[in-house]
Design an enzyme around this catalytic site. Structure first.
Site, short mmCIF file in Angstrom:
data_model
loop_
_atom_site.label_atom_id
_atom_site.label_comp_id
_atom_site.label_asym_id
_atom_site.label_seq_id
_atom_site.Cartn_x
_atom_site.Cartn_y
_atom_site.Cartn_z
N ASP A 18 0.86 -1.19 0.00
CA ASP A 18 0.00 0.00 0.00
C ASP A 18 0.90 1.24 0.00
O ASP A 18 1.81 1.37 0.82
CB ASP A 18 -0.87 -0.04 1.27
CG ASP A 18 -1.93 1.06 1.30
OD1 ASP A 18 -3.10 0.74 1.57
OD2 ASP A 18 -1.58 2.24 1.06
N GLU A 113 -3.09 0.04 -3.81
CA GLU A 113 -2.78 -1.17 -3.03
C GLU A 113 -3.10 -2.43 -3.81
O GLU A 113 -3.96 -2.44 -4.68
CB GLU A 113 -3.53 -1.18 -1.69
CG GLU A 113 -5.01 -1.16 -1.80
CD GLU A 113 -5.71 -1.24 -0.44
OE1 GLU A 113 -5.36 -2.11 0.36
OE2 GLU A 113 -6.60 -0.42 -0.22
P1 TTP Z 1 -5.23 5.16 1.29
O1 TTP Z 1 -4.25 4.08 0.97
O2 TTP Z 1 -6.36 4.82 2.17
O3 TTP Z 1 -4.50 6.39 1.95
P2 TTP Z 1 -3.06 7.00 1.66
O4 TTP Z 1 -2.31 6.21 0.67
O5 TTP Z 1 -3.22 8.44 1.33
O6 TTP Z 1 -2.36 6.92 3.07
P3 TTP Z 1 -1.80 5.62 3.83
O7 TTP Z 1 -0.35 5.86 4.01
O8 TTP Z 1 -2.55 5.58 5.12
O9 TTP Z 1 -2.09 4.43 2.96
O10 TTP Z 1 -5.83 5.73 -0.05
C1 TTP Z 1 -5.06 5.93 -1.21
C2 TTP Z 1 -5.47 7.19 -1.92
O11 TTP Z 1 -6.86 7.14 -2.23
C3 TTP Z 1 -5.27 8.42 -1.08
O12 TTP Z 1 -3.96 8.97 -1.24
C4 TTP Z 1 -6.34 9.35 -1.58
C5 TTP Z 1 -7.44 8.42 -2.08
N1 TTP Z 1 -8.56 8.40 -1.12
C6 TTP Z 1 -9.66 9.20 -1.37
O13 TTP Z 1 -9.72 9.89 -2.40
N2 TTP Z 1 -10.68 9.21 -0.47
C7 TTP Z 1 -10.67 8.46 0.68
O14 TTP Z 1 -11.60 8.51 1.49
C8 TTP Z 1 -9.52 7.63 0.93
C9 TTP Z 1 -9.46 6.78 2.17
C10 TTP Z 1 -8.50 7.63 0.00
MG MG Z 2 -2.12 4.11 0.84
#
Ligand code: TTP
Ligand code: MG
Length: 418
Positions: A18, A113
């Protein structure tokens, strides 16, 4: 001689990867002024919600899906950057392709991911921990971005593990210790436990995954129905789901638009032979085998004709691939001329037997071709050429446009240079 390696003794190896703060990390990558700063990717207006926050912003208690007004209250000095979805999609495709270099079985869950099935790949990548290390550095080298990786024997535990030590984490959970590793973690980490189910579990006095495991399946089913059985299995680190092929590389192919139209059988065969060599080399370099061969011919009227066949067993030698392609050639009923000759191998899998092939009687073909691989690696791919192929150098085949590719799903093609 390659040894059939299973250093870990794990029956299955599953990775979950991820990207860290994906959209925000991309913005920091593209604009170094943002490095080290709290970055929010979201609308500039106060009315929308944040898509994500960089790790510098997270200590302020901000994150995905939080209303922008609240984000700016908690972190007033944050830099707000509007999203650029096309850029995120392009990087996602690049990262998924890197995952595809590690395994023919990659199951993306979202842009950032994926699950990666690595069972049987220890002879190529080493211990499961090394697989995680190599995956992290491959993504970092190619993109400049960090991922967090979980490594275990099931999809569920691998996914919990990738979130365990974010950002830039690598958490390896030996399947034999997975149940004990899960036990102290809160019930929200059970897949499927959300805002509705968590209070129900708490009402039963269950706070941790270990509590859920201890209550037992019958009690859980009595209170929660079928879902109770599901939670019980997860709490015992049991999750038999396979990594589905989703967008895994389904084929490796080579299409060549020729410098002049051809219809002579020997010319087409000549092309198929060199394509078979190239495809087999690419299969072996990735540790893959194929169970299908496809030949495509494009007529001068731009009609694409396709024939394909299944192999009786999984193969990675040019001689077998070529023999099947030539048989396919007999089944085309168009006399030509053709402007493009294409060939692909599909239905790819791990060469689980690749170590065994070396260990036990390797076929002559495979031994010869591996030797040619080694020579090509050391002295360049033209160092060794079959006598039959010598007369084709400088022929029609060398001047056309060559499009070698990895296919990720039907219709979507990722061209590979060279
Ligand atoms: P995530 O993998 O949930 O978050 P992230 O990569 O930003 O942070 P982490 O290090 O905790 O993994 O989501 C991936 C991308 O998807 C995130 O950068 C932005 C998008 N996203 C949205 O647009 N809306 C949302 O509610 C979430 C959870 C993510
Ligand atoms: Mg992420």
């Amino acid at each position: 001689m390659t040894k059939l390696a299973n250093y870990s003794g794990w029956a299955r190896v599953v990775l979950h990867a991820d990207m860290d703060a994906f959209y925000a990390a991309v913005e920091q990558l593209d604009n170094p002024e943002l490095i080290g700063k709290p970055v929010i990717v979201g609308p500039r207006s106060q009315r929308g919600v944040a898509l994500t926050a960089s790790y510098e912003a997270r200590p302020f208690g901000v994150g995905s899906a939080m209303p922008m007004a609240q984000v700016l209250q908690r972190c007033p000095h944050a830099v707000v950057v509007p999203p650029r979805f096309e850029r995120y999609q392009a990087i996602s495709a690049q990262v998924m392709e890197i995952f595809g270099d590690f395994s023919p079985r990659v199951e993306p869950l979202s842009l950032d991911e994926a699950f990666i099935e690595m069972t049987g790949a220890e002879h190529l990548f080493g211990h499961p921990r090394e697989m995680g290390e190599k995956l992290k550095s491959a993504v970092l080298d190619a993109t400049g971005l960090h991922i967090s990786v979980g490594v275990s024997g099931t999809k569920y535990v691998a996914k919990v593990a990738s979130g365990h030590d974010k950002p830039n984490g690598l958490t390896v959970v030996d399947p034999a210790a997975a149940k004990a590793w899960l036990a102290p973690q809160p019930i929200e980490r059970l897949w499927g436990v959300g805002k509705k189910t968590a209070p129900k579990l708490r009402a039963l006095g269950l706070e941790t995954i270990g509590d859920v495991a201890a209550l037992g399946e019958a009690e859980l089913r009595r209170h929660l129905g079928a879902a109770g059985g599901h939670f019980c299995a997860l709490a015992h680190a049991q999750d038999p789901r396979r990594v589905s092929r989703g967008k895994a590389a389904k084929s490796i192919g080579s299409d060549r638009t020729l410098s002049r139209d051809v219809c002579a059988r020997h010319e087409i065969e000549g092309y198929l032979r060199s394509a078979a060599d190239r495809l087999a080399r690419r299969l072996r370099s990735k540790g893959y085998v194929a169970r299908g061969v496809r030949v495509r011919l494009k007529t001068t009227q731009f009609q694409m004709l396709t024939r394909q066949c299944k192999l009786s067993s999984a193969q990675d030698t040019a001689s077998t691939i070529y023999a099947h392609a030539v048989k396919l050639l007999d089944t085309f009923d168009h006399p030509g001329p053709f402007r493009l000759v294409g060939m692909a191998v599909f239905d790819l899998d791990w060469s689980e037997a690749s170590a065994q092939l070396d260990l036990f009687a390797p076929s002559t073909d495979r031994r010869l071709e591996s030797t040619m691989d080694n020579l090509a690696e050391r002295f360049g791919k033209d160092a060794v050429v079959r006598a039959k192929d010598l007369d084709r150098r400088g022929s029609v085949f060398n001047d056309g446009v060559n499009l070698d590719y990895l296919d990720y799903q039907d219709g979507e093609r990722v061209a590979k240079p060279g």
